[in-house]
Scaffold this motif. Structure first.
Motif, PDB file in Angstrom:
ATOM      1  N   ARG A 184      -6.343  -1.378   8.084  1.00  0.00           N
ATOM      2  CA  ARG A 184      -7.473  -0.918   7.353  1.00  0.00           C
ATOM      3  C   ARG A 184      -7.136  -1.360   5.744  1.00  0.00           C
ATOM      4  N   PRO A 185      -8.160  -1.524   4.823  1.00  0.00           N
ATOM      5  CA  PRO A 185      -7.920  -1.735   3.531  1.00  0.00           C
ATOM      6  C   PRO A 185      -7.039  -0.487   3.017  1.00  0.00           C
ATOM      7  N   CYS A 186      -6.356  -0.477   2.005  1.00  0.00           N
ATOM      8  CA  CYS A 186      -5.474   0.524   1.406  1.00  0.00           C
ATOM      9  C   CYS A 186      -6.178   1.477   0.836  1.00  0.00           C
ATOM     10  N   PRO A 187      -6.103   3.020   1.323  1.00  0.00           N
ATOM     11  CA  PRO A 187      -7.100   3.885   0.916  1.00  0.00           C
ATOM     12  C   PRO A 187      -6.655   4.704  -0.407  1.00  0.00           C
ATOM     13  N   VAL A 188      -5.240   4.229  -0.850  1.00  0.00           N
ATOM     14  CA  VAL A 188      -5.136   4.901  -2.252  1.00  0.00           C
ATOM     15  C   VAL A 188      -4.757   3.707  -3.299  1.00  0.00           C
ATOM     16  N   ARG A 189      -4.624   3.982  -4.571  1.00  0.00           N
ATOM     17  CA  ARG A 189      -4.270   3.046  -5.437  1.00  0.00           C
ATOM     18  C   ARG A 189      -2.886   2.844  -5.454  1.00  0.00           C
ATOM     19  N   SER A 190      -2.561   1.527  -5.568  1.00  0.00           N
ATOM     20  CA  SER A 190      -1.297   0.897  -5.328  1.00  0.00           C
ATOM     21  C   SER A 190      -0.920   0.054  -6.252  1.00  0.00           C
ATOM     22  N   PRO A 191       0.150   0.254  -7.151  1.00  0.00           N
ATOM     23  CA  PRO A 191       0.427  -0.706  -8.162  1.00  0.00           C
ATOM     24  C   PRO A 191       0.797  -2.258  -7.790  1.00  0.00           C
ATOM     25  N   GLY A 192       1.425  -2.315  -6.768  1.00  0.00           N
ATOM     26  CA  GLY A 192       1.772  -3.825  -6.193  1.00  0.00           C
ATOM     27  C   GLY A 192       0.537  -4.483  -5.725  1.00  0.00           C
ATOM     28  N   ILE A 193      -0.505  -3.808  -5.105  1.00  0.00           N
ATOM     29  CA  ILE A 193      -1.747  -4.253  -4.916  1.00  0.00           C
ATOM     30  C   ILE A 193      -2.570  -4.749  -6.156  1.00  0.00           C
ATOM     31  N   ARG A 194      -2.490  -3.944  -6.894  1.00  0.00           N
ATOM     32  CA  ARG A 194      -3.297  -4.195  -8.256  1.00  0.00           C
ATOM     33  C   ARG A 194      -2.832  -5.593  -8.754  1.00  0.00           C
ATOM     34  N   ARG A 195      -1.452  -5.436  -9.031  1.00  0.00           N
ATOM     35  CA  ARG A 195      -0.840  -6.584  -9.524  1.00  0.00           C
ATOM     36  C   ARG A 195      -1.154  -7.675  -8.835  1.00  0.00           C
ATOM     37  N   MET A 196      -0.855  -7.790  -7.689  1.00  0.00           N
ATOM     38  CA  MET A 196      -0.989  -9.130  -6.978  1.00  0.00           C
ATOM     39  C   MET A 196      -2.504  -9.483  -7.001  1.00  0.00           C
ATOM     40  N   THR A 197      -3.645  -8.682  -6.833  1.00  0.00           N
ATOM     41  CA  THR A 197      -4.735  -9.156  -6.867  1.00  0.00           C
ATOM     42  C   THR A 197      -5.186  -9.500  -8.180  1.00  0.00           C
ATOM     43  N   SER A 198      -4.717  -8.997  -9.206  1.00  0.00           N
ATOM     44  CA  SER A 198      -5.024  -9.366 -10.762  1.00  0.00           C
ATOM     45  C   SER A 198      -4.614 -10.859 -10.742  1.00  0.00           C
ATOM     46  N   ALA A 199      -3.410 -11.365 -10.351  1.00  0.00           N
ATOM     47  CA  ALA A 199      -3.103 -12.377 -10.567  1.00  0.00           C
ATOM     48  C   ALA A 199      -4.043 -13.496  -9.663  1.00  0.00           C
ATOM     49  N   VAL A 200      -4.547 -13.161  -8.454  1.00  0.00           N
ATOM     50  CA  VAL A 200      -5.326 -14.012  -7.834  1.00  0.00           C
ATOM     51  C   VAL A 200      -6.748 -14.119  -8.795  1.00  0.00           C
ATOM     52  N   THR A 201      -7.234 -12.987  -9.030  1.00  0.00           N
ATOM     53  CA  THR A 201      -8.454 -13.067  -9.867  1.00  0.00           C
ATOM     54  C   THR A 201      -8.309 -13.849 -11.187  1.00  0.00           C
ATOM     55  N   GLU A 202      -7.130 -13.984 -11.922  1.00  0.00           N
ATOM     56  CA  GLU A 202      -6.789 -14.490 -13.133  1.00  0.00           C
ATOM     57  C   GLU A 202      -7.018 -16.096 -12.773  1.00  0.00           C
ATOM     58  N   ARG A 203      -6.346 -16.320 -11.555  1.00  0.00           N
ATOM     59  CA  ARG A 203      -6.096 -17.842 -11.160  1.00  0.00           C
ATOM     60  C   ARG A 203      -7.618 -18.476 -11.087  1.00  0.00           C
ATOM     61  N   CYS A 262       0.840  -0.994  -0.032  1.00  0.00           N
ATOM     62  CA  CYS A 262      -0.141  -0.018  -0.076  1.00  0.00           C
ATOM     63  C   CYS A 262       0.753   1.253   0.119  1.00  0.00           C
ATOM     64  N   LEU A 263       0.595   2.355  -1.045  1.00  0.00           N
ATOM     65  CA  LEU A 263       1.267   3.387  -0.973  1.00  0.00           C
ATOM     66  C   LEU A 263       1.073   4.416  -0.008  1.00  0.00           C
ATOM     67  N   ALA A 264       0.116   3.969   0.985  1.00  0.00           N
ATOM     68  CA  ALA A 264      -0.354   4.970   1.986  1.00  0.00           C
ATOM     69  C   ALA A 264       0.441   4.509   3.400  1.00  0.00           C
ATOM     70  N   PRO A 265       0.766   5.351   4.328  1.00  0.00           N
ATOM     71  CA  PRO A 265       1.703   4.535   5.461  1.00  0.00           C
ATOM     72  C   PRO A 265       0.752   3.782   6.220  1.00  0.00           C
ATOM     73  N   THR A 266       1.120   2.716   7.057  1.00  0.00           N
ATOM     74  CA  THR A 266       0.278   1.988   7.968  1.00  0.00           C
ATOM     75  C   THR A 266      -0.106   2.715   8.997  1.00  0.00           C
ATOM     76  N   THR A 267      -1.119   2.437   9.678  1.00  0.00           N
ATOM     77  CA  THR A 267      -1.923   3.313  10.523  1.00  0.00           C
ATOM     78  C   THR A 267      -1.892   2.270  11.797  1.00  0.00           C
ATOM     79  N   ALA A 268      -2.306   2.918  13.106  1.00  0.00           N
ATOM     80  CA  ALA A 268      -2.389   2.081  14.337  1.00  0.00           C
ATOM     81  C   ALA A 268      -3.573   1.110  13.972  1.00  0.00           C
ATOM     82  N   LYS A 269      -4.608   1.388  13.745  1.00  0.00           N
ATOM     83  CA  LYS A 269      -5.724   0.478  13.393  1.00  0.00           C
ATOM     84  C   LYS A 269      -5.719  -0.112  11.573  1.00  0.00           C
TER      85      LYS A 269
END
Length: 315
Positions: free
Chosen positions: A290-309, A281-288
């Protein structure tokens, strides 16, 4: 590329992130219940508040294949803080591409044993969200499991077994927990439920650890007739699956969608923040957590691979 000598800064960061990609305060995490698969993609500043969830999801989704002839799948997503930050994007992609019904219940700081029945107070996951309990209640077609691996013994159910002090015992325990978890899921869901083991990306501090953890996932998938999604390959250099990097060349999709190509001048995109070699996630981690609040290339790449499988299995 950042220098790969990350030991001094990396160990400190790793301890702060508490091993299994746990955020500080990971015990506070509340799983996202999305029975209608309506999770939206993280907002981009250029997206107006009038945009619909489906419009945002469509912009994040890869080029969708024709819808499969089989009924829309039901997908359950479990895991640690990588799953915590990925969950909305994965849900949006599964719905957009496959019309999936979706439920996610990740808890940061966890590892496989946290989702096993019988761990009680030693687990960071409450009984109602154990894997078998959720499978019985939700009756999913697929259970997607994403765990980086608890290397520093953060979760009590590991009983203090850590990678740095007891490597053989650590891997033995991890393999045993994978067998037990697959068995409990199969017992709760029957033949209809398949596990999707998500392979992890490179580990900046101990590269061989993730290689062996991924090997455990692959062996368990073969043994139980389940699936493997190599999401980690999407966030590693093409020349070396287990070399950690902070940035990679932009893909064609990222070049066409500028918010995903963070350094357009050089044609490269950031996978991690400079001070966080673990999360995508290209937003800093927080004390609580949460789902990533910003668009992040690494997350999109990984979830695309899971979806494709999942999509491939449905064809």
């Amino acid at each position: 590329m950042r220098k790969r000598n990350l030991w001094s800064a990396g160990v400190l960061a790793g301890l702060l992130l508490l091993g299994a990609c746990g955020d500080p305060g990971s015990g506070d995490a509340t799983p996202a219940d999305l029975p209608d698969a309506g999770g939206s993609a993280p907002p981009e500043p250029s997206v107006s508040s009038s945009d619909t969830t489906r419009e945002r999801a469509a912009r994040n989704a890869p080029d969708a294949p024709d819808a499969p002839d089989k009924p829309a799948p039901k997908v359950l997503y479990l895991g640690d803080s990588l799953a915590m930050e990925n969950q909305d994007v994965l849900g949006a992609q599964l719905k957009d591409r496959l019309g999936a019904r979706y439920r996610s219940a990740p808890y940061s700081g966890t590892t496989l044993c946290d989702y096993l029945d019988g761990t009680g107070e030693d687990s960071l996951v409450p009984d109602k969200d154990k894997a078998a309990a959720l499978v019985r209640a939700q009756r999913p077609d697929y259970v997607v499991l994403q765990f980086w691996g608890n290397a520093w013994g953060y979760t009590p159910c590991m009983k203090g077994i850590t990678y740095d002090k007891q490597r053989g015992k650590y891997f033995d325990r991890y393999a045993a927990d994978a067998r037990r978890l697959a068995s409990q899921i199969r017992g709760a869901g029957g033949e209809r439920t398949r596990v999707v083991w998500v392979l992890q990306g490179p580990d900046a501090i101990t590269p061989d650890r993730v290689r062996r953890v991924n090997g455990i996932y692959e062996a368990q998938a073969r043994a139980s007739g389940d699936l493997v999604a190599d999401a980690g390959k999407a966030v590693a250099p093409a020349s070396d699956r287990y070399t950690w990097v902070e940035k990679l060349p932009c893909t064609a999709y990222e070049r066409e969608n500028s918010e995903y190509c963070t350094e357009r001048g050089s044609g490269r995109t950031a996978l991690h923040l400079e001070d966080d070699f673990l999360h995508f996630c290209l937003a800093p981690t927080t004390a609580k957590s949460r789902p990533c609040p910003v668009r992040s290339p690494g997350i999109r790449r990984m979830t695309s691979a899971v979806t494709e499988r999942v999509a491939t299995d449905l064809r």
